[in-house]
Design an enzyme around this catalytic site. Structure first.
Site, PDB file in Angstrom:
ATOM      1  N   HIS A 275      68.498  88.021  70.298  1.00  0.00           N
ATOM      2  CA  HIS A 275      68.786  88.353  71.695  1.00  0.00           C
ATOM      3  C   HIS A 275      69.842  87.414  72.278  1.00  0.00           C
ATOM      4  O   HIS A 275      70.849  87.857  72.844  1.00  0.00           O
ATOM      5  CB  HIS A 275      67.488  88.275  72.506  1.00  0.00           C
ATOM      6  N   GLU A 276      69.605  86.120  72.139  1.00  0.00           N
ATOM      7  CA  GLU A 276      70.550  85.160  72.715  1.00  0.00           C
ATOM      8  C   GLU A 276      71.887  85.180  71.979  1.00  0.00           C
ATOM      9  O   GLU A 276      72.933  84.911  72.574  1.00  0.00           O
ATOM     10  CB  GLU A 276      69.948  83.748  72.692  1.00  0.00           C
TER      11      GLU A 276
ATOM     12  N   HIS B  39      74.207  87.600  73.651  1.00  0.00           N
ATOM     13  CA  HIS B  39      74.898  86.973  74.791  1.00  0.00           C
ATOM     14  C   HIS B  39      76.046  86.085  74.304  1.00  0.00           C
ATOM     15  O   HIS B  39      77.161  86.134  74.828  1.00  0.00           O
ATOM     16  CB  HIS B  39      73.916  86.104  75.584  1.00  0.00           C
TER      17      HIS B  39
ATOM     18  N   GLU C  31      73.357  91.809  79.282  1.00  0.00           N
ATOM     19  CA  GLU C  31      72.089  92.212  78.678  1.00  0.00           C
ATOM     20  C   GLU C  31      72.275  93.367  77.701  1.00  0.00           C
ATOM     21  O   GLU C  31      71.523  93.499  76.736  1.00  0.00           O
ATOM     22  CB  GLU C  31      71.078  92.584  79.761  1.00  0.00           C
TER      23      GLU C  31
END
Length: 492
Positions: free
Chosen positions: A257-258, A261, A287
């Protein structure tokens, strides 16, 4: 003459952006390496940095330069528009208030972490009340008589309103709830992961996953924190994850997830580095990058087949017999407490809970003292589970402690955007599943960079998604994807 003015304006903006990155590094340090006893001093340091930044943002020369420039070239036009927006917003907020928010939220973050660790809501409420009051004061200055929550939301998703978010949630909720009910009624019950998975091995695998998803570790690093996050831009983008030896998915999927980003920030064209549009255009678009990596790619059948082999190589046999069973386990749907650990079906319902509560807080319809009770009541109604401790309830997220009111809706907006991007990505890359089955995401990473990431903030959020997908964003691709995926797993 106009060219000289534009260059002066941009030189000032680049210096401001560089100082903002230094301030961001202080925040990163606070969550990863700062000594526990340094909290009060760090609060003063953050307030001082914010004072310097606020003074630069409202520098009278900025107003004079803006009055003299009117570029026609697309990138220059976007730069000036972003500077003008920042200038106009900064002019409305007193320096005293800006610095006090920086100081209090820096302190509040540590108080929240201690309260969370000690399951002590009462220890956090006085500070949270202070944060809410300060943010409401800031929103009132920005809103100029308009809706306070809209002013907060505009910080993270320019142009979006609370009413639009509510309408989006109203459109999503019926199909999400219906899907959840069909899943929970299914006789198929994928098994949960169990056992112990060493922390060091988890971190090594998480670093491998970060690189697979396009993270350049020569310009970044992976650390641990209470709440995973991404910080920085350009050539210094850092991520954190967290480790629970009984739940490796927490670490691995937080990392993916990170990384989404981080890959966005690292993927912005280098010509835009340290300029007002040299980062992600909005948190909703940001996101979309983390969620498409985590879910549509990272939880897909072919990728989990590859991940199954990687986990067996590192952890040995862990009770899941084959890749198909592992795919079902990774995507197992179960009502729970934690947003960041929730499945794709429940995730947006977690966001809706927070959106409604924070909107009520800012409107003055919910007192901070009543927040825990309201949270627990809503959690029971929405998920059928009674919150057993504050760290599984209102203390689980860092956002409110650092004043990020208006941030939560962008998670669901990002999911919606990710659904659209996934549809376009699969249209353009017919061999994607074969790549995923080998743990190879080079083509997908290249597509995302070329079609979205490299543009930074040149275009508006909706325009950024529309250009990448070839059509305006809507909720249908996300809902169709969820229904198809989970019908296959749960057999209906």
């Amino acid at each position: 003459m106009m060219a000289d003015v534009y260059e002066a304006l941009m030189a000032h903006a680049r210096e401001t952006a560089a100082i903002e990155q230094v301030a961001g590094r202080l925040s990163w340090d606070q969550e990863t390496m700062m000594p526990r006893g340094a909290g009060a001093q760090r609060g003063e340091e953050m307030a001082a940095m914010e004072g310097v930044l606020h003074a630069r943002r409202i520098d009278p020369r900025v107003g004079e330069w803006l009055a003299k420039v009117d570029p026609v070239e697309v990138v220059a036009k976007a730069q000036v528009a972003r500077i003008r927006r920042s200038y106009q917003r900064a002019m409305k907020v007193p320096a005293r208030l800006s610095q006090e928010i920086a100081r209090v939220t820096s302190l509040s973050q540590g108080i929240w972490a201690e309260a969370r660790a000690g399951e002590a809501v009462a220890n956090f409420l006085p500070t949270l009340s202070q944060v809410v009051d300060l943010k409401r004061e800031e929103a009132a200055a920005l809103a100029s008589g308009g809706d306070l929550y809209d002013a907060m939301l505009d910080d993270y998703e320019p142009g979006m309103t609370g009413a639009e978010c509510a309408a989006m949630f109203d459109a999503l909720r019926p199909r999400l709830v219906a899907l959840r009910e069909r899943i929970l009624a299914s006789p198929r019950k994928p098994e949960a992961l169990s056992g112990s998975f060493g922390a060091d091995a988890q971190i090594r695998l998480s670093r491998r996953l970060a690189m697979v998803f396009g993270y350049d570790l020569q310009r970044g690093r992976v650390d641990t924190a209470v709440h995973p996050f991404c910080s920085g831009s350009g050539d210094d983008v850092r991520i954190t994850t967290r480790v629970a030896e009984g739940d490796p998915f927490n670490c691995l999927y937080s990392t993916i997830h990170e990384t989404g980003h981080a890959a966005y920030e690292q993927g912005v064209d280098s010509d835009l580095l340290l300029t007002p549009i040299g980062g992600g255009v909005s948190m909703g678009v940001h996101e979309s990058q983390s969620r498409i990596c985590e879910n549509q790619l990272g939880r897909s059948r072919p990728f989990t087949e590859w991940l199954f082999g990687e986990m067996r190589d590192r952890f040995g046999e862990f009770g899941i017999q084959d890749p198909e069973a592992f795919y079902a386990t990774v995507n197992r749907v179960s009502p729970g407490y934690i947003r960041t650990e929730s499945d794709e079906v429940h995730y947006n319902l977690h966001v809706m809970l927070r959106f409604d509560l924070e909107r009520a807080l800012i409107a003055g319809d919910l007192a901070v003292a009543d927040l825990e009770g309201a949270w627990n009541e809503r959690s029971l109604a929405d998920f059928g589970v009674a919150v057993d401790k504050p760290s599984n309830g209102m203390l689980q997220d860092v956002h409110w402690s650092i004043g990020l009111f208006g941030y939560f809706p962008t998670y669901t907006l990002g999911n919606l955007y990710a659904g659209c991007l996934n549809q376009a990505l699969r249209r353009d890359l017919p061999g994607l599943d074969q790549d995923l089955a080998k743990g190879e995401l080079g083509a997908a990473n290249d597509w995302l960079r070329e079609n979205l990431r490299r543009h930074g903030g040149i275009y508006s959020p909706r325009e950024t998604i529309a250009r990448a997908c070839g059509e305006e964003p809507s909720a249908e691709p996300l809902l169709d994807y969820l229904e198809t995926k989970f019908a296959g797993i749960y057999g209906f």
